[in-house]
Structures are given as structure tokens and as C-alpha cells.
Design a protein around this motif. Sequence first.
Motif, mmCIF file in Angstrom:
data_model
loop_
_atom_site.group_PDB
_atom_site.id
_atom_site.type_symbol
_atom_site.label_atom_id
_atom_site.label_comp_id
_atom_site.label_asym_id
_atom_site.label_seq_id
_atom_site.Cartn_x
_atom_site.Cartn_y
_atom_site.Cartn_z
ATOM 1 N N ALA A 202 0.702 -1.109 0.088
ATOM 2 C CA ALA A 202 0.063 -0.042 0.062
ATOM 3 C C ALA A 202 1.003 1.202 0.044
ATOM 4 C CB ALA A 202 -1.015 0.111 1.420
ATOM 5 N N PHE A 203 1.912 1.168 0.990
ATOM 6 C CA PHE A 203 2.666 2.450 0.866
ATOM 7 C C PHE A 203 3.438 2.500 -0.468
ATOM 8 C CE2 PHE A 203 7.051 4.249 1.903
ATOM 9 C CZ PHE A 203 6.594 5.412 2.344
ATOM 10 N N SER A 204 3.814 1.686 -0.997
ATOM 11 C CA SER A 204 4.868 1.524 -1.948
ATOM 12 C C SER A 204 4.070 2.116 -3.325
ATOM 13 C CB SER A 204 5.539 0.418 -2.651
ATOM 14 O OG SER A 204 4.517 -0.843 -2.986
ATOM 15 N N LEU A 205 2.850 1.825 -3.479
ATOM 16 C CA LEU A 205 1.866 2.299 -4.365
ATOM 17 C C LEU A 205 1.640 3.813 -4.457
ATOM 18 C CD1 LEU A 205 -1.023 -0.388 -4.276
ATOM 19 C CD2 LEU A 205 0.617 0.235 -6.305
ATOM 20 N N SER A 206 1.527 4.493 -3.246
ATOM 21 C CA SER A 206 1.573 5.864 -3.229
ATOM 22 C C SER A 206 2.786 6.637 -3.653
ATOM 23 C CB SER A 206 0.977 6.252 -1.854
ATOM 24 O OG SER A 206 -0.185 5.800 -1.445
ATOM 25 N N VAL A 207 3.959 5.903 -3.144
ATOM 26 C CA VAL A 207 5.215 6.342 -3.544
ATOM 27 C C VAL A 207 5.478 6.351 -5.156
ATOM 28 C CG1 VAL A 207 7.896 5.943 -3.542
ATOM 29 C CG2 VAL A 207 6.595 5.601 -1.391
ATOM 30 N N GLY A 208 5.153 5.554 -5.742
ATOM 31 C CA GLY A 208 4.871 5.216 -7.350
ATOM 32 C C GLY A 208 4.265 6.491 -7.759
ATOM 33 N N PHE A 209 3.154 6.784 -6.954
ATOM 34 C CA PHE A 209 2.234 7.679 -7.609
ATOM 35 C C PHE A 209 2.754 9.194 -7.543
ATOM 36 C CE2 PHE A 209 -0.712 11.309 -7.553
ATOM 37 C CZ PHE A 209 -1.825 11.018 -8.503
ATOM 38 N N LEU A 210 3.634 9.608 -6.479
ATOM 39 C CA LEU A 210 4.203 10.898 -6.448
ATOM 40 C C LEU A 210 5.545 10.856 -7.223
ATOM 41 C CD1 LEU A 210 4.634 10.796 -2.228
ATOM 42 C CD2 LEU A 210 3.124 12.318 -3.942
ATOM 43 N N PHE A 211 6.151 9.717 -7.473
ATOM 44 C CA PHE A 211 7.139 9.980 -8.575
ATOM 45 C C PHE A 211 6.621 10.036 -10.044
ATOM 46 C CE2 PHE A 211 9.606 8.880 -4.807
ATOM 47 C CZ PHE A 211 11.118 9.303 -5.320
ATOM 48 N N ALA A 212 5.809 9.499 -10.304
ATOM 49 C CA ALA A 212 5.229 9.705 -11.622
ATOM 50 C C ALA A 212 4.466 10.978 -11.909
ATOM 51 C CB ALA A 212 4.146 8.515 -11.810
ATOM 52 N N TYR A 213 3.900 11.555 -11.106
ATOM 53 C CA TYR A 213 3.275 12.615 -10.883
ATOM 54 C C TYR A 213 3.916 13.921 -12.053
ATOM 55 C CZ TYR A 213 0.834 17.374 -10.399
ATOM 56 O OH TYR A 213 0.379 18.543 -10.561
ATOM 57 N N PRO A 214 5.319 14.199 -11.601
ATOM 58 C CA PRO A 214 5.936 15.234 -12.329
ATOM 59 C C PRO A 214 6.342 14.836 -13.919
ATOM 60 C CG PRO A 214 7.401 14.223 -10.808
ATOM 61 C CD PRO A 214 6.010 13.754 -10.385
ATOM 62 N N VAL A 215 6.431 13.282 -13.825
ATOM 63 C CA VAL A 215 6.671 12.779 -15.300
ATOM 64 C C VAL A 215 5.378 13.105 -16.256
ATOM 65 C CG1 VAL A 215 7.097 10.932 -16.852
ATOM 66 C CG2 VAL A 215 8.167 11.199 -14.566
ATOM 67 N N ASN A 216 4.170 12.865 -15.610
ATOM 68 C CA ASN A 216 2.794 12.806 -16.341
ATOM 69 C C ASN A 216 2.641 14.597 -16.458
ATOM 70 O OD1 ASN A 216 1.064 10.409 -16.851
ATOM 71 N ND2 ASN A 216 1.901 10.207 -14.714
ATOM 72 N N ALA A 217 3.064 15.347 -15.464
ATOM 73 C CA ALA A 217 2.514 16.604 -15.938
ATOM 74 C C ALA A 217 3.548 17.235 -16.928
ATOM 75 C CB ALA A 217 2.894 17.432 -14.576
ATOM 76 N N ALA A 218 4.532 16.683 -17.283
ATOM 77 C CA ALA A 218 5.460 17.006 -18.124
ATOM 78 C C ALA A 218 5.008 16.790 -19.855
ATOM 79 C CB ALA A 218 6.942 16.792 -17.908
ATOM 80 N N LEU A 219 4.695 15.457 -19.522
ATOM 81 C CA LEU A 219 4.090 14.894 -20.816
ATOM 82 C C LEU A 219 2.708 15.586 -21.220
ATOM 83 C CD1 LEU A 219 4.461 10.782 -19.975
ATOM 84 C CD2 LEU A 219 5.478 12.366 -21.561
ATOM 85 N N VAL A 220 1.936 16.032 -20.165
ATOM 86 C CA VAL A 220 0.808 16.855 -20.698
ATOM 87 C C VAL A 220 1.166 18.227 -20.963
ATOM 88 C CG1 VAL A 220 -1.257 17.999 -19.706
ATOM 89 C CG2 VAL A 220 -0.818 15.597 -19.000
ATOM 90 N N ARG A 221 2.298 18.632 -20.440
ATOM 91 C CA ARG A 221 2.629 20.118 -20.635
ATOM 92 C C ARG A 221 3.333 20.214 -22.205
ATOM 93 N NH1 ARG A 221 4.324 23.976 -22.916
ATOM 94 N NH2 ARG A 221 5.381 25.840 -21.911
ATOM 95 N N PHE A 222 3.870 19.337 -22.684
ATOM 96 C CA PHE A 222 4.319 19.172 -23.932
ATOM 97 C C PHE A 222 3.406 18.396 -25.040
ATOM 98 C CE2 PHE A 222 8.202 19.570 -21.277
ATOM 99 C CZ PHE A 222 8.637 20.852 -21.656
ATOM 100 N N GLY A 223 2.311 18.233 -24.576
ATOM 101 C CA GLY A 223 1.348 17.692 -25.553
ATOM 102 C C GLY A 223 1.460 16.125 -25.796
ATOM 103 N N VAL A 224 2.206 15.533 -25.302
ATOM 104 C CA VAL A 224 2.295 14.055 -25.295
ATOM 105 C C VAL A 224 1.068 13.359 -24.876
ATOM 106 C CG1 VAL A 224 3.716 11.746 -24.840
ATOM 107 C CG2 VAL A 224 4.975 14.036 -25.167
ATOM 108 N N LYS A 225 0.564 13.768 -23.925
ATOM 109 C CA LYS A 225 -0.672 13.267 -23.277
ATOM 110 C C LYS A 225 -1.580 14.514 -23.133
ATOM 111 C CE LYS A 225 -0.319 10.004 -19.959
ATOM 112 N NZ LYS A 225 -0.013 9.387 -18.706
ATOM 113 N N GLU A 226 -3.053 13.795 -23.321
ATOM 114 C CA GLU A 226 -4.006 15.104 -23.164
ATOM 115 C C GLU A 226 -4.371 15.366 -21.768
ATOM 116 O OE1 GLU A 226 -7.342 13.874 -25.285
ATOM 117 O OE2 GLU A 226 -6.429 13.894 -27.230
#
Length: 243
Positions: A202-226
Motif C-alpha cells: 500500500a505504501f509503495s503504490l503511493s510512492v509510485g504515484f508521487l514520482f510519476a506525477y511530475p513525469v505525467n505533468a511534463a507529458l501533458v505540458r508538452f502535448g504527449v498526453k491530453e
Amino acid sequence: MQLTHVVTQVEHAFEPARELLKPILSNPTLLGAWALLVLVCVGVLWWDIRERNGALPSLMKFVWTLVALYSGPFGLAIYWYSGRTQISHDSLWRRGFRSTAHCYSGCGAGEVVGLVAIAGMLAIGSTLVQAAGTFSLAYVFGYALTVGPLMQEGEGFRTAFADAFYSETPSITIMEITAIGTDLLLAGGAKFGSPLFWGSLAFSLSVGFLFAYPVNAALVRFGVKEGMMNPKKMGEGSAHSAD
């Protein structure tokens, strides 16, 4: 040898955190209290969706349910900030959260299914096999949650898979490296039925979310994801239909 040396260095660097967290994550009383809190958060989520946010697509209702199941109050807070039709305005940060939640729901399902199947049903104790199997299933589930809706919209499998591979691979990779790495660091070798096994998961899942968030925000920012549709617009559309 170099890989083993790197792993040893990482374990040594995070030893203070491991010593702090292991007693907490292996405490049956705290684990039971966490499970109860998660159920309350899921109940609040379902109540809010039923009473105020019925306009959300079925996929996102499913996504937010899994996010709340994985991360309890943390997941509910993310939904409240970025996933409701009542948000004041949309932003890159909210779109990043929705995109990460979508990725998180699929990858988390892959991790849970992988660990339950490999460590539980198959009773395979090898850490390497558990990590490899869980990592693989996280990709399968993560891609499936993108490929399926794209095919429903009319795209062929090859095109849908190519889109998913291009847009989801960076975030899935970061999420799984950090989540599985955290789980192994805290509970490597833990038995399937032990509180530490489930608390660390349970703890490790939330850690994964926190680290993936800036990556997803960057992908959205540069139009890779909607970054998933603005829920506020769904709510406005529903209100107009009712009028």
C-alpha cells in the motif's frame, strides 16, 4: 557485480527510512485501521459521485475508485482537487493529477494482481520472479486501460497500442521502478500473509504515484498526453442538458 554494488549502496542510503517505516507497516493494528480508513474514503467517494458527480464517465469513476482503494485519504484528496465537476478551474497541475491517476489505476491493478498471483496463489518466494512478474503485469494493465478506450472510439489495435506505448511508457516506467523498488526495500522476502507484505504494498503504490506525477505533468505540458477531459465541462454540460 556493478549492479549488486549499486543495490547495496541504495539499501545502505535508505536504511534509516527502512528502520523507521518497517515497524509501522508491519503493525497489524495500524494496518487494520488503514483498511478501515480506506473503506471510509471509498464510501465518501461513491457518495460524492452518486450525489454530485454522476456526469463523470464510467471509466473515470472506476479510476477514482481504484485510486481511493490504493491510497485512501491521499487518493480521495487528489480526486477532490482535480477530478470533480465542481473544481473552480482546470490547470496543468490538475490535468497532471488526472493523467497520473489514470496510469496509477491500471499499474496498481497489475501490481496487486501480480503479487497476489505470484507470491500468494503460486507461492513463489523468489524476489526476482515477483519483481519481474509484477513489473510486466503493471505494463499490461497500464496499456490496457488506454488501448481499450481508444479501440472503443474506433481506433485499430495497432494504432491504439502505438498511442499507448508512446504516451504511457515513461510514466509507467518511473511509477513501477519507484513502487516496486520501495516495496522490495521495505518488504523483500516478507511472507504473503504478513502485515508487512500488505502494508509495504500500500505504501509503495503511493510512492509510485508521487514520482510519476511530475513525469505525467511534463507529458501533458508538452502535448504527449491530453491529461483527461476537464470534469468541470462535464458538469456544465450535464446542467445544460437538465435545463
